[in-house]
Design a protein around this motif. Sequence first.
Motif, mmCIF file in Angstrom:
data_model
loop_
_atom_site.group_PDB
_atom_site.id
_atom_site.type_symbol
_atom_site.label_atom_id
_atom_site.label_comp_id
_atom_site.label_asym_id
_atom_site.label_seq_id
_atom_site.Cartn_x
_atom_site.Cartn_y
_atom_site.Cartn_z
ATOM 1 N N ALA A 102 0.837 -1.196 0.000
ATOM 2 C CA ALA A 102 0.000 0.000 0.000
ATOM 3 C C ALA A 102 0.873 1.248 0.000
ATOM 4 C CB ALA A 102 -0.922 -0.008 1.216
ATOM 5 N N ALA A 103 1.923 1.246 0.820
ATOM 6 C CA ALA A 103 2.829 2.395 0.863
ATOM 7 C C ALA A 103 3.508 2.604 -0.480
ATOM 8 C CB ALA A 103 3.870 2.195 1.958
ATOM 9 N N HIS A 104 3.867 1.499 -1.144
ATOM 10 C CA HIS A 104 4.508 1.579 -2.458
ATOM 11 C C HIS A 104 3.594 2.284 -3.447
ATOM 12 C CE1 HIS A 104 5.410 0.016 -6.525
ATOM 13 N NE2 HIS A 104 6.661 0.099 -6.136
ATOM 14 N N ARG A 105 2.338 1.878 -3.473
ATOM 15 C CA ARG A 105 1.401 2.484 -4.414
ATOM 16 C C ARG A 105 1.177 3.968 -4.093
ATOM 17 N NH1 ARG A 105 -3.800 3.322 -3.724
ATOM 18 N NH2 ARG A 105 -3.916 1.830 -1.999
ATOM 19 N N MET B 90 3.945 -3.925 -9.478
ATOM 20 C CA MET B 90 3.597 -4.413 -8.154
ATOM 21 C C MET B 90 2.149 -4.845 -8.078
ATOM 22 S SD MET B 90 6.034 -4.756 -6.091
ATOM 23 C CE MET B 90 4.895 -5.129 -4.775
ATOM 24 N N GLU B 91 1.259 -4.120 -8.784
ATOM 25 C CA GLU B 91 -0.156 -4.472 -8.762
ATOM 26 C C GLU B 91 -0.391 -5.861 -9.332
ATOM 27 O OE1 GLU B 91 -2.570 -2.820 -7.378
ATOM 28 O OE2 GLU B 91 -1.352 -1.095 -6.804
ATOM 29 N N GLY B 92 0.463 -6.248 -10.284
ATOM 30 C CA GLY B 92 0.282 -7.547 -10.922
ATOM 31 C C GLY B 92 0.813 -8.703 -10.139
ATOM 32 N N ARG B 93 1.411 -8.462 -8.959
ATOM 33 C CA ARG B 93 1.997 -9.539 -8.180
ATOM 34 C C ARG B 93 1.021 -10.058 -7.121
ATOM 35 N NH1 ARG B 93 7.486 -10.547 -7.979
ATOM 36 N NH2 ARG B 93 8.677 -9.464 -9.575
#
Length: 265
Positions: A224-227, A262-265
């Motif tokens: 979440a922090a990454h996004r 990252m969303e695809g992982r």
Amino acid sequence: MNSSAEPGWLAPFIRASAATGKVLGIAVGGSHGRGTADGLSDVDLFFLVTPEELTALYRTPPDHLTDLLPGRTAVTYPVLVPEFGLKYTVMSSEVGLCDLFFEDGSGPATPLREGTDFRWDPDGRFDALNRVLLAQSRRRGTRDAHAVRMAVQLASEYAGVTKSVARGRTVQARYRMSKVVNLLLGMRGSWWFSHCVADEALTDPAADLAPWVTGALAEERLRAAHRLLGEVCIKAVKGTGGLAAEVETALVSQLYALMEAMEGR
């Protein structure tokens, strides 16, 4: 100017350094230069040298200066600090840590030059250079150039965050995220790389870092922090003055691609 908290070794060291014949000027910066030092303040010493001497210092530690300090000494590798020039950190068994910075006549323009105290400047050259570079640091073009460099570094650091989060390296990811946060502050102009600079003409950069980013970091919700950091990074890049349109597009595309990865992982 001599601060009441100034260590007793400093003035003799400056006199001995001036006598080496290898420096053109010596100044004290930071809190000691401003006269606001306390018992926790470190010592930042600045040396004006010839271009040839500066080149030599990239390869060879300044033993001719560190040998003048009381006690036994050890030094770090040289580090290029964009705010100040070439840096060596020295540990003395008697006086503790101090930082030695070296520059020639083409030093970096930075607002952190404010408050520099020139202790040995026989021809006034160091003071004059400082005034010119300090004036340059206040120009819009200098600020824009600073922000452009920060924008490119931001994309690079965010790529590192992406790798750490994807690999489940929590400690490394949090460290890299903290670097991204510092860069975001730096791009606002009131920070100069890793140093805070008071400037009432600028808005508080913390207002641009939404509370939910801090919350996600505190709760270790790294994805979440990454996004969320990615969204703030894109906003920062789009707001960077002086950035060529093609470069802005490439940086934004890079950031979106990292978020999508990252969303695809």
